[in-house]
Design a protein around this motif. Sequence first.
Motif, PDB file in Angstrom:
ATOM      1  N   ILE A 242       0.813  -1.215   0.000  1.00 59.04           N
ATOM      2  CA  ILE A 242       0.000   0.000   0.000  1.00 59.04           C
ATOM      3  C   ILE A 242       0.850   1.269   0.000  1.00 59.04           C
ATOM      4  CG2 ILE A 242      -2.007  -1.056   1.099  1.00 59.04           C
ATOM      5  CD1 ILE A 242      -1.145   0.497   3.672  1.00 59.04           C
TER       6      ILE A 242
ATOM      7  N   VAL B  12       0.971  -1.751  -9.055  1.00 60.47           N
ATOM      8  CA  VAL B  12      -0.094  -0.996  -9.701  1.00 60.47           C
ATOM      9  C   VAL B  12       0.413  -0.545 -11.065  1.00 60.47           C
ATOM     10  CG1 VAL B  12      -1.119  -0.157  -7.535  1.00 60.47           C
ATOM     11  CG2 VAL B  12       0.649   1.205  -8.678  1.00 60.47           C
TER      12      VAL B  12
ATOM     13  N   THR C 119      -0.730   5.499 -11.709  1.00 57.95           N
ATOM     14  CA  THR C 119      -1.766   5.340 -10.693  1.00 57.95           C
ATOM     15  C   THR C 119      -1.649   6.473  -9.671  1.00 57.95           C
ATOM     16  OG1 THR C 119      -1.877   2.938 -10.928  1.00 57.95           O
ATOM     17  CG2 THR C 119      -2.563   3.826  -8.799  1.00 57.95           C
TER      18      THR C 119
ATOM     19  N   VAL D 170      -0.740   4.213  -2.195  1.00 57.98           N
ATOM     20  CA  VAL D 170      -1.730   3.938  -3.240  1.00 57.98           C
ATOM     21  C   VAL D 170      -3.060   4.518  -2.757  1.00 57.98           C
ATOM     22  CG1 VAL D 170      -2.903   2.180  -4.606  1.00 57.98           C
ATOM     23  CG2 VAL D 170      -0.498   1.853  -3.941  1.00 57.98           C
ATOM     24  N   ALA D 171      -3.566   5.503  -3.472  1.00 53.76           N
ATOM     25  CA  ALA D 171      -4.706   6.289  -3.006  1.00 53.76           C
ATOM     26  C   ALA D 171      -5.958   5.453  -2.752  1.00 53.76           C
ATOM     27  CB  ALA D 171      -5.006   7.413  -3.998  1.00 53.76           C
ATOM     28  N   ASP D 172      -6.241   4.461  -3.590  1.00 56.60           N
ATOM     29  CA  ASP D 172      -7.483   3.703  -3.402  1.00 56.60           C
ATOM     30  C   ASP D 172      -7.325   2.525  -2.443  1.00 56.60           C
ATOM     31  OD1 ASP D 172      -6.102   1.913  -5.009  1.00 56.60           O
ATOM     32  OD2 ASP D 172      -7.692   1.692  -6.486  1.00 56.60           O
ATOM     33  N   ARG D 173      -6.174   2.402  -1.784  1.00 58.39           N
ATOM     34  CA  ARG D 173      -5.959   1.337  -0.792  1.00 58.39           C
ATOM     35  C   ARG D 173      -5.790   1.907   0.614  1.00 58.39           C
ATOM     36  NH1 ARG D 173      -1.399  -2.189  -4.042  1.00 58.39           N
ATOM     37  NH2 ARG D 173      -2.706  -2.663  -5.837  1.00 58.39           N
ATOM     38  N   TYR D 174      -6.076   3.187   0.772  1.00 60.71           N
ATOM     39  CA  TYR D 174      -5.735   3.842   2.032  1.00 60.71           C
ATOM     40  C   TYR D 174      -6.759   4.921   2.338  1.00 60.71           C
ATOM     41  CZ  TYR D 174      -2.510   5.764   5.546  1.00 60.71           C
ATOM     42  OH  TYR D 174      -1.920   6.193   6.703  1.00 60.71           O
ATOM     43  N   GLU D 175      -7.070   5.077   3.597  1.00 55.45           N
ATOM     44  CA  GLU D 175      -7.909   6.177   4.053  1.00 55.45           C
ATOM     45  C   GLU D 175      -7.108   6.977   5.052  1.00 55.45           C
ATOM     46  OE1 GLU D 175     -12.399   6.305   5.192  1.00 55.45           O
ATOM     47  OE2 GLU D 175     -11.279   5.673   6.956  1.00 55.45           O
TER      48      GLU D 175
END
Length: 132
Positions: A26, A85, A89, A113-118
Amino acid sequence: AADLKLEPAARVVRIQRVVLANGKPIAIIWNYLLPEIVPGIERRIAGMKSLYAFLESEYNVHIEAATDYISAKAASAEEAEKLEVAAETPLLVVKRITYGRGRPIELAVLHVVADRYEYCVQSKDRPPGAKT
């Protein structure tokens, strides 16, 4: 060096790692630490899971505060390969200056990775230098 309030030629310890969540990469993290605070860390970090827990248990360094600067970028070919990725990405870029013992002790640069992390930020007061 400037983020750690050091002279440009000052020596720092650099640690680079790829962080996994549920078996998937991530983030790539680069940590830059003051060598006088973590003597010999290069020989002691094998198997380390959490840098901050390691600093507390092995060096009695307690994190007092941190300042994060968040931006975004597209993954380079090298980053994409490490993070599994596609190139380009979207990545979150976090630059974190961590304070302990009353001074900056670590600079961390994270490419996440932006879409795997909040990312969650809590605030109690206005940030220093905030304009009205």
